[in-house]
Write an enzyme that holds these catalytic residues in place. Structure first.
Site, PDB file in Angstrom:
ATOM      1  N   LYS A  53       0.836  -1.203   0.000  1.00  0.00           N
ATOM      2  CA  LYS A  53       0.000   0.000   0.000  1.00  0.00           C
ATOM      3  C   LYS A  53       0.872   1.255   0.000  1.00  0.00           C
ATOM      4  O   LYS A  53       0.597   2.219  -0.732  1.00  0.00           O
ATOM      5  CB  LYS A  53      -0.937  -0.024   1.220  1.00  0.00           C
ATOM      6  CG  LYS A  53      -2.014  -1.084   1.072  1.00  0.00           C
ATOM      7  CD  LYS A  53      -2.750  -1.420   2.370  1.00  0.00           C
ATOM      8  CE  LYS A  53      -3.720  -2.574   2.134  1.00  0.00           C
ATOM      9  NZ  LYS A  53      -4.410  -3.032   3.352  1.00  0.00           N
ATOM     10  N   GLN A  97      -4.680  -1.992   9.740  1.00  0.00           N
ATOM     11  CA  GLN A  97      -4.580  -3.338   9.170  1.00  0.00           C
ATOM     12  C   GLN A  97      -5.128  -4.370  10.169  1.00  0.00           C
ATOM     13  O   GLN A  97      -4.748  -4.381  11.332  1.00  0.00           O
ATOM     14  CB  GLN A  97      -3.097  -3.610   8.868  1.00  0.00           C
ATOM     15  CG  GLN A  97      -2.825  -4.801   7.997  1.00  0.00           C
ATOM     16  CD  GLN A  97      -3.323  -4.635   6.562  1.00  0.00           C
ATOM     17  OE1 GLN A  97      -3.238  -3.567   5.982  1.00  0.00           O
ATOM     18  NE2 GLN A  97      -3.875  -5.702   6.014  1.00  0.00           N
ATOM     19  N   ASP A 120     -11.069   2.180   4.026  1.00  0.00           N
ATOM     20  CA  ASP A 120     -11.368   0.743   3.983  1.00  0.00           C
ATOM     21  C   ASP A 120     -12.884   0.506   3.965  1.00  0.00           C
ATOM     22  O   ASP A 120     -13.346  -0.589   3.669  1.00  0.00           O
ATOM     23  CB  ASP A 120     -10.794   0.039   5.226  1.00  0.00           C
ATOM     24  CG  ASP A 120      -9.516  -0.724   4.929  1.00  0.00           C
ATOM     25  OD1 ASP A 120      -9.236  -0.959   3.743  1.00  0.00           O
ATOM     26  OD2 ASP A 120      -8.815  -1.088   5.895  1.00  0.00           O
TER      27      ASP A 120
END
Ligand code: NAD
Length: 294
Positions: A53, A97, A120
């Protein structure tokens, strides 16, 4: 049957390229999108994803900040970091994450992220907006699957899609996205999971089969209708003593056998994975645009 390979790397490159003009327009207004990625602990797969990312941001000239915290980090300290990132004008997208260590309440952390920075799209606010068909952001992996289908002119309207897996990250949002009205939607969706009965029979009904179970080679050729489209979301490590790393990545689909029956099939790696990163970049650009047009 000769199958068509659904190439995620090519489509991801197109998605990323299409961001260049939007980035230029943002920079003309003194705004460069910034993504903060938080990872707690030392899960090796998480660190690989986080690096990917960061690199994707750098390739686009976007600001990338990675916060690597020890697995002993307290929930309060993590929440304080999220608060600081929420208030940080240089940061437009925040993602934490998953999975988090067991002593940290994942829901609490996700709910602390400002929904307008929640690239997200895991915050309940964004889950709700997705469900009613008015999203701020769509979660990157299922959105990437939808974009793959659209880019390959694979019609979803009126088609029976079977989604294997019901996680909050992939299966559930996948089903929600495909049942919405409009392009890349209008499908009749079945969600199958570990408690479903006659899974092979269900899968054989699918015009489009999307596998997100996390079990290597789970989908066998006898679970696939002749001429179906098969999308493999799975990314699983299997031992491979002959390789440099000692493992290799495989999907949830027994690709070599299933491809003989499928009209089109996405490989893993090289299918959904690159799309996830590209859609995350798109979400971060959108988050930055939203700060200029509240
Ligand atoms: P998860 O473990 O949270 O969910 C797996 C789902 O599969 C569950 O809903 C479960 O009910 C179902 N399942 C498990 N065993 C089953 C069985 N025997 N029969 C039927 N259903 C069964 O996993 P996840 O986070 O949804 O991820 C799924 C896979 O997708 C993993 O391999 C993961 O690494 C991969 N993934 C890839 C990307 C990407 O960017 N390519 C992103 C997210 C996840």
């Amino acid at each position: 049957m000769s199958h068509r390979l659904i190439n995620g790397r090519d489509v991801a490159a197109q998605v990323t390229e299409a961001l260049e003009d939007r980035l230029q327009a943002l920079r003309a207004q003194d705004t460069n999108p910034g993504l903060a990625v938080v990872v707690v602990g030392d899960d090796p797969a998480s660190h690989v994803y986080v690096r990917m990312k960061g690199k994707a941001c750098e390739r686009l000239g976007m600001l990338s900040r990675t916060h690597i915290l020890p697995s002993t980090t307290s929930e309060d300290d993590l929440l304080d970091l999220i608060d600081a990132l929420n208030a940080d004008g240089e940061i437009h997208g925040i993602l934490c994450q998953l999975p988090l260590p067991p002593h940290i309440n994942e829901r609490k952390v996700i709910e602390r992220i400002d929904p307008r920075k929640d690239v997200d799209a895991f915050h309940p606010y964004n889950v709700g907006r997705m469900l009613i068909g008015d999203p701020l952001f769509l979660p990157a992996t299922p959105a990437g699957v939808q974009r793959l289908l659209i880019s390959h002119d694979i019609e979803t309207r009126g088609k029976h899609v079977v989604v294997l897996g019901r996680s909050n990250i992939v299966g559930k949002p996948m089903a929600s996205i495909l049942m919405q009205k409009g392009e890349g939607g209008d499908a009749t969706v079945t969600v199958a999971h570990s408690r479903s009965t006659d899974l092979p029979g269900l899968c054989r009904q699918a015009d489009i089969l999307i596998a997100a179970v996390g079990i290597p080679f789970f989908v066998k050729a006898d679970m696939v209708k002749e001429g179906a489209v098969v999308i493999d979301v799975g990314t699983n490590r299997v031992d491979d003593p002959g390789s440099e790393k000692g493992y290799r990545l495989v999907g949830d689909v027994d690709f070599d056998n299933v491809k003989e029956k499928a009209a089109a099939i996405s490989p893993s790696p090289g299918g959904v994975g690159p799309m996830t990163i590209a859609m995350l970049m798109e979400n971060t650009v959108k988050a930055a645009e939203m700060t200029l047009r509240p």
